[in-house]
Design a protein around this motif. Structure first.
Motif, PDB file in Angstrom:
ATOM      1  N   ASN A   1      37.733  40.029   1.161  1.00 14.80           N
ATOM      2  CA  ASN A   1      38.479  40.248   0.258  1.00 14.80           C
ATOM      3  C   ASN A   1      37.742  41.017  -0.776  1.00 14.80           C
ATOM      4  OD1 ASN A   1      40.110  40.152  -2.128  1.00 14.80           O
ATOM      5  ND2 ASN A   1      40.507  37.828  -2.165  1.00 14.80           N
TER       6      ASN A   1
ATOM      7  N   SER B   1      45.423  27.921   6.046  1.00 14.82           N
ATOM      8  CA  SER B   1      46.584  28.437   5.752  1.00 14.82           C
ATOM      9  C   SER B   1      47.060  27.458   4.710  1.00 14.82           C
ATOM     10  CB  SER B   1      47.634  28.732   6.569  1.00 14.82           C
ATOM     11  OG  SER B   1      48.031  27.411   7.240  1.00 14.82           O
TER      12      SER B   1
ATOM     13  N   PRO C   1      42.691  33.980  -0.138  1.00  9.43           N
ATOM     14  CA  PRO C   1      41.792  34.209   1.246  1.00  9.43           C
ATOM     15  C   PRO C   1      40.409  35.065   0.887  1.00  9.43           C
ATOM     16  CG  PRO C   1      43.946  34.833   1.588  1.00  9.43           C
ATOM     17  CD  PRO C   1      43.821  34.489   0.045  1.00  9.43           C
TER      18      PRO C   1
ATOM     19  N   THR D   1      39.152  36.906   6.560  1.00 10.15           N
ATOM     20  CA  THR D   1      40.179  36.841   7.467  1.00 10.15           C
ATOM     21  C   THR D   1      39.798  37.713   8.919  1.00 10.15           C
ATOM     22  OG1 THR D   1      41.149  39.153   6.620  1.00 10.15           O
ATOM     23  CG2 THR D   1      41.889  36.869   5.529  1.00 10.15           C
TER      24      THR D   1
ATOM     25  N   ASN E   1      43.283  33.378   8.367  1.00 10.98           N
ATOM     26  CA  ASN E   1      42.249  32.927   7.221  1.00 10.98           C
ATOM     27  C   ASN E   1      41.169  32.069   7.610  1.00 10.98           C
ATOM     28  OD1 ASN E   1      43.988  34.373   5.263  1.00 10.98           O
ATOM     29  ND2 ASN E   1      45.635  32.448   5.317  1.00 10.98           N
TER      30      ASN E   1
ATOM     31  N   ALA F   1      38.752  30.164   2.276  1.00  7.18           N
ATOM     32  CA  ALA F   1      39.551  30.435   1.116  1.00  7.18           C
ATOM     33  C   ALA F   1      39.088  29.743  -0.254  1.00  7.18           C
ATOM     34  CB  ALA F   1      40.976  29.973   1.468  1.00  7.18           C
TER      35      ALA F   1
END
Length: 645
Positions: free
Chosen positions: A345, A366, A377, A380, A412, A415
């Protein structure tokens, strides 16, 4: 008729002299003014593509918050003749980069560059500070380290290795932060794995060795405290709780974690559906052993708005890592995920500057359908990601690959969850009554439970943060570092960004967010990409020629062996005319191929030399000509204006 007398020649000469003298004096005044202004207004421009000599916003923020004078003592053996050339350049770049800290600190940072020559007082102090001595083949020792001093507190960087060039700014800034801080934040570590050195995870197990490497790194910035897996309360002075592979935790410990988060504590939870580092299971039954390697945090994850199935593993063939499967040989393992740029990310400070990670048998996360919390997230898979049952780990590698779904979606792997969390417990779990409990013991147990009910927090007063990572193996040394020999000493070099990732997570949740922005930067040494492209193209053509030659020679050798096998035993050492013809043909073909290769290399040198000639012409001839042309144009333009009426 009256005529105006013309000025004499002496008057014209005097006027011209006075005008010239005035121009010279004016020029001198301008030069002095420029030097004075440049002295008080020191301006620089970083023209590198990645702004390598520009401090990041995080470093500038930290320097702006300094309240005490910071002394940086840079030890660099610049006068030593036998220092490797790469380190000579690196030392000079570090010294220049440290100058940026001084310039941006509003006078709060002072730099002292020292050359620790053999048997000098400077070298004696370098040894006292604990700087590393890098040995040379000549037996000499050289230094390249830093000491940050604030009042009576010191923080040492023993040696700047080129392998950590990308972390140069982070290492320097962290040293300043550590020297300036008056106390360290406390990080609690709760895990059944021997993460903390010297731990005995279960009765009867042998004493363990050192901390895992990630924990050694964290100790540089934080106080580390081991939290038992049977803890019924998390101490309030712990800033961050790391829960690593929470396998079969009792309800009382789950409740302690729940209440810690609701009271404002932050947590990093690392669950794992098949933890390779978990060697405490019974190996006599492979299926049960595989099931025993999984971990979960029960209803806590659901309450935080996270869906996780401990019986599922994330898979992605496009991220498969090549591993040695023993008798099956090498194969691309779809459950060993090699994360690259598109897995991170880029909008999160935790993962924005990461480039590569390895996750082994990771789970999938999730957001629950009814969750109102923010779910961000961080890591991934690609769109080809899917989930497989943990029992597929027992399959042969080829069969596992065949059973993978042909289509999928992003899974994912980690997170960050933010929100005002509620408790997963309506009340504290009751302590079971031990067998043969006395009346007094029962009353004490019930009184303790009533006291817990009084302190029970049903919902947090303010938003909190929890990091959930579906893999614990990424912290294990085997999957994040490798040992290298550095001038006779063993150093651990990162294999990937696993350590940087967990350090970012801890910095975000327990330490300074400013440090995250300076985690990684580009390299100072930049190659000539155009020259590399030319070399790569020529190398490609050369390899094709070499491959053709090698294939042809193998065919000829097979033909010679075949002819030789047809001869009688007494004639094995005598070459026939056909054999000699085959050998001559091979030698001629080899000579021709070698000639072609020399031609390719000649073209390579010609292309590079031509590029160098053009660059030299531009730098040494064209630019001066352009400057001269501009000067002539300005001169002629000004003269034309003077000649106008």
């Amino acid at each position: 008729m009256t005529t105006t007398p013309k000025p004499t020649t002496s008057h014209s000469a005097a006027g011209l002299f006075a005008s010239s003298l005035g121009s010279i004096l004016l020029l001198a005044v301008i030069l002095v003014a420029i030097n004075y202004i440049s002295g008080i207004a020191y301006l620089r421009a970083d023209m590198t593509a990645e702004k390598l000599f520009t401090l990041s916003d995080g470093t500038r923020s930290i320097l702006g918050k300094l309240s005490d004078k910071t002394r940086l003592k840079f030890y660099y053996s610049k006068s030593l003749a036998n220092v490797p050339f790469g380190y000579k350049l690196y030392g000079k770049r570090i010294e220049e980069f440290l100058g940026e800290y001084v310039a941006s600190s509003r006078g709060m940072v002072e730099l002292e560059s020292l050359d620790p020559q053999p048997d000098s007082d400077v070298e004696e102090w370098a040894v006292k500070y604990g700087l590393a001595q890098a040995g040379l083949p000549t037996g000499e020792k050289f230094y390249l380290g830093l000491v940050a001093i604030v009042a009576d507190k010191e923080e040492v960087i023993p040696f700047f290795t080129i392998e950590r060039e990308e972390f140069l700014e982070y290492d320097i800034t962290r040293a300043i932060v550590q020297a300036s801080s008056r106390s360290k934040a406390t990080v609690g570590v709760l895990s059944p794995l021997p993460v903390v050195g010297g731990a005995m995870p279960f009765p009867g197990m042998p004493q363990q060795g050192e901390d895992w490497l990630f924990l050694k790194e964290l100790r540089k910035n934080f106080e580390i405290r081991k939290v038992e897996t049977t803890a019924t309360e998390i101490a309030g002075d712990i800033s961050l709780l790391m829960v690593i592979h929470p396998k079969d935790l009792p309800e009382s410990t789950l409740y302690a974690i729940d209440q810690f988060v609701l009271k404002g504590g932050r947590a990093i939870v690392m669950v794992d559906p098949a933890c390779m580092a978990d060697n405490l299971v019974d190996q006599s039954n492979p299926y049960m052993a595989m099931l025993s390697r999984s971990s979960d945090l029960g209803k806590l994850l659901k309450t935080w708005g996270v869906d996780y199935n401990r019986g599922k593993i994330a898979a992605d063939m496009s991220m498969a890592t090549r591993v040695n499967a023993g008798p099956q040989g090498l194969f691309d393992h779809p459950l060993w995920l090699s994360l690259s740029a598109d897995a991170f990310n880029r909008e999160s400070a935790v993962s924005a500057k990461l480039n590569a990670m390895l996750m082994v048998n990771a789970g999938a996360l999730s957001k629950t359908a009814d969750s109102q919390h923010e779910f961000i997230p961080l890591l991934t898979t690609r769109e080809s990601g899917s989930q497989v049952d943990t029992h597929q780990l027992l399959m042969p590698p080829a069969e596992m690959v065949r059973n993978l779904p042909t289509s999928g979606r992003r899974q994912n792997l980690a997170a960050l969850v933010r929100g005002t969390f509620a408790s997963a417990f309506s009340e504290p779990p009751a302590q079971p009554a031990p067998e043969g409990e006395s009346e007094d013991a029962r009353k004490q147990r019930e009184a303790e439970h009533a006291a817990l009910r009084q302190k029970h927090v049903a919902k947090a007063e303010k938003p909190g943060s929890v990091m959930v990572i579906a893999d614990a193996d990424l912290l294990h040394n085997d999957y994040c570092v490798r040992a290298i020999n550095f001038f006779g000493s063993t150093l651990l070099q990162p294999l990937n960004d696993n350590l940087a990732f967990i350090s970012n997570c801890v910095d975000l949740l327990a330490g300074s967010e400013d440090l995250i922005a300076v985690r990684s930067r580009g390299k100072f040494a930049r190659t000539f990409t155009r020259v590399e492209n030319i070399e790569r193209e020529a190398q490609k053509r050369w390899q094709e020629e070499e491959k053709t030659l090698t294939s042809r020679l193998e065919e000829i050798q097979q033909r010679i062996n075949q002819l030789q096998s047809q001869k009688k035993d007494g004639e094995r050492l005598i070459l026939s005319a056909e054999q000699r013809e085959e050998i001559d043909r091979a030698r001629n073909e080899q000579s021709e191929t070698m000639r072609r290769r020399r031609e390719i290399r000649k073209l390579l040198r010609q292309d590079i030399e031509s590029l160098g000639t053009r660059v030299t012409f531009f730098n040494l001839l064209l630019m001066p000509l352009l400057v001269a042309a501009a000067g002539v144009y300005v001169y002629m333009r000004q003269n034309s204006r003077r000649g106008m009426p």
